[in-house]
Design an enzyme around this catalytic site. Sequence first.
Site, PDB file in Angstrom:
ATOM      1  N   ASP A 193       0.859  -1.168   0.000  1.00 55.14           N
ATOM      2  CA  ASP A 193       0.000   0.000   0.000  1.00 55.14           C
ATOM      3  C   ASP A 193       0.908   1.235   0.000  1.00 55.14           C
ATOM      4  OD1 ASP A 193      -2.285   1.692   0.457  1.00 55.14           O
ATOM      5  OD2 ASP A 193      -1.724   1.728   2.582  1.00 55.14           O
ATOM      6  N   ASP A 195      -0.267   5.043   0.954  1.00 48.01           N
ATOM      7  CA  ASP A 195      -0.546   5.994   2.023  1.00 48.01           C
ATOM      8  C   ASP A 195      -0.395   5.354   3.397  1.00 48.01           C
ATOM      9  OD1 ASP A 195      -1.189   7.459  -0.175  1.00 48.01           O
ATOM     10  OD2 ASP A 195      -3.202   8.019   0.483  1.00 48.01           O
TER      11      ASP A 195
END
Length: 408
Positions: A193, A195
């Site tokens: 991922d 963020d």
Amino acid sequence: MSASQTSSSDVPADVPTLLVKIFGKDRPGITAGLFDTLAAYSVDVVDIEQVVTRGRMVLCALVTEPPPGVEGDLRATVHSWAESMKMQAEIISGLGDNRPRGLGRSLVTVLGHPLTAEATAAIAARITKTGGNIDRIFRLAKYPVTAVEFAVSGVETEPLRTALVTDAARLGIDVAVVAAGLYRRAQRLVVMDVDSTLIQDEVIELFAAHAGCEDKVAEVTAAAMRGELDFEQSLHARVALLEGLDASVVDKVRSEVRLTSGARTLIRTLKRLGYQVGVVSGGFTQVTDDLKERLGLDFAHANTLEIVDGRLTGKVTGEIVDRAGKARLLRRFAAEAGVPLSQTVAIGDGANDLDMLNAAGLGVAFNAKPVVREAAHAAVNFPFLDTVLYLLGVTREEVEAADTLDIV
């Protein structure tokens, strides 16, 4: 601590053997000297193990019994040689080889900062209670966290993981349990991922700060990450707040993005080991494409902010990267990389990452929300992304070697 082991062909259980143990201050030539001494007595090597801790060596050699009438001389000679090297020797008679390891083999990685004796005792006791046996313990790293790997046999991986992960939260440590096997160092795919995982920021909040709506966007983002809102609906609601923002803000946001501590080290080390690395994000290609180029990533996919006549329209284009989409992209990347899904590692922090973490061979929750930590295969609760390397069996020495190479 360092350890090495080798083993010859099986020795019948009723064949007499000798366990020769040498211990004392480590110095060059001890191993060669011991086997030079033993060579004079026509013994065969059954097993060897050597451990060095803070300059002190323990060397064990399991050998076949010497010809009749010379065992006493062998013992005297070994003791005399050890004394000449300022070492101590112990020789124990027995039968056969070491007891075979039980079925079900796992590698248990324990991370602590610090790793206390209490936590170590609790982990060892839990392994025993599950029916497992600790075959070997090896330190992977001493900083920025202490990372120790236990080789365990006699219990299947899943029940062992369930038992240890429950204890880990109470003890304030991180534990990862994976099946042992050759795949540990096979070529793998790592997908992250973006963020709050690869980077410290939430990209949409960086855009929102320029639009003057940061508080409203942050509120919706937090609810979505907790799993309280449908991601696609929340995405459209947040992006709509950016309508009319000048496209020049894209470059400003790129310059504001802060990589998570250890991110470059993680990627550099993985690339050196021949891994492929990708990112999937519910954020935007305007940032992930830049990260892909800067970090030398193999794959990157995210949502795309629509820009018309130099301004953001408040809409996104193309297929939405949501919770299910991240899992689909993991599978797509794995197919393109030629890596079985069982050989993939996924890293994330939010509810939006859960499907991807569950689909991967190893799903790692990185400083994650409680719901994610509970569902993932392993959790890391330290602010250094490169600690994930220890879950893959990579040592600190290998990390430092990668740091000397100009790869990314």
